[in-house]
Design a protein around this motif. Structure first.
Motif, mmCIF file in Angstrom:
data_model
loop_
_atom_site.group_PDB
_atom_site.id
_atom_site.type_symbol
_atom_site.label_atom_id
_atom_site.label_comp_id
_atom_site.label_asym_id
_atom_site.label_seq_id
_atom_site.Cartn_x
_atom_site.Cartn_y
_atom_site.Cartn_z
ATOM 1 N N THR A 45 0.490 -1.332 -0.150
ATOM 2 C CA THR A 45 -0.281 0.566 -0.112
ATOM 3 C C THR A 45 0.477 0.988 0.048
ATOM 4 O OG1 THR A 45 -0.296 -0.454 2.681
ATOM 5 C CG2 THR A 45 -2.159 -1.091 0.854
ATOM 6 N N GLY A 46 1.577 1.380 0.474
ATOM 7 C CA GLY A 46 2.677 2.203 0.392
ATOM 8 C C GLY A 46 3.498 2.764 -1.372
ATOM 9 N N ASP A 47 3.400 2.078 -1.762
ATOM 10 C CA ASP A 47 4.021 1.862 -2.785
ATOM 11 C C ASP A 47 3.008 3.020 -4.039
ATOM 12 O OD1 ASP A 47 6.910 0.858 -2.854
ATOM 13 O OD2 ASP A 47 5.437 -0.733 -2.742
ATOM 14 N N LEU A 48 1.319 2.573 -3.252
ATOM 15 C CA LEU A 48 0.636 3.633 -3.906
ATOM 16 C C LEU A 48 0.649 4.680 -4.307
ATOM 17 C CD1 LEU A 48 -2.677 1.034 -3.289
ATOM 18 C CD2 LEU A 48 -1.884 0.739 -5.516
ATOM 19 N N PRO A 49 0.316 5.615 -5.165
ATOM 20 C CA PRO A 49 0.263 6.567 -5.249
ATOM 21 C C PRO A 49 -0.413 7.740 -4.518
ATOM 22 C CG PRO A 49 -0.416 6.286 -7.638
ATOM 23 C CD PRO A 49 -0.479 4.734 -6.358
ATOM 24 N N PRO A 50 -0.192 8.507 -3.946
ATOM 25 C CA PRO A 50 -0.777 9.431 -2.468
ATOM 26 C C PRO A 50 -2.172 9.616 -3.347
ATOM 27 C CG PRO A 50 1.468 10.649 -3.102
ATOM 28 C CD PRO A 50 1.440 8.891 -3.934
ATOM 29 N N GLY A 51 -2.828 9.878 -2.499
ATOM 30 C CA GLY A 51 -4.289 10.596 -2.446
ATOM 31 C C GLY A 51 -4.893 9.372 -3.406
#
Length: 76
Positions: A45-51
């Protein structure tokens, strides 16, 4: 999260949900993309684009493998 090759994503997509998955296994993600035509990203999940926003998030065989499940849930 933890979608593997995307069996649940495939099922949800058949029910007309817009689906997207993420799995740490590059092999599993690749199989889901190539064989099932799914939008599966490799990583966490940390690799997903913020927002990015989702209506529903599922965790398949994930919680027991993370050091801080509460932080993961907050992040999601």
């Amino acid at each position: 999260v933890g979608c593997s090759i995307g069996a649940f994503l495939h099922f949800a997509g058949e029910k007309r949900w817009t689906v997207q998955g993420v799995d740490i296994s590059s092999c599993a993600a690749r199989v889901g993309r190539e064989k099932l035509g799914l939008d599966i990203r490799t990583g966490t999940t940390g690799d997903l684009p913020p927002g990015e926003r989702f209506t529903l998030i599922t965790f398949w065989d994930v919680i027991e493998h993370v050091r801080d499940p509460e932080a993961l849930a907050r992040h999601a």
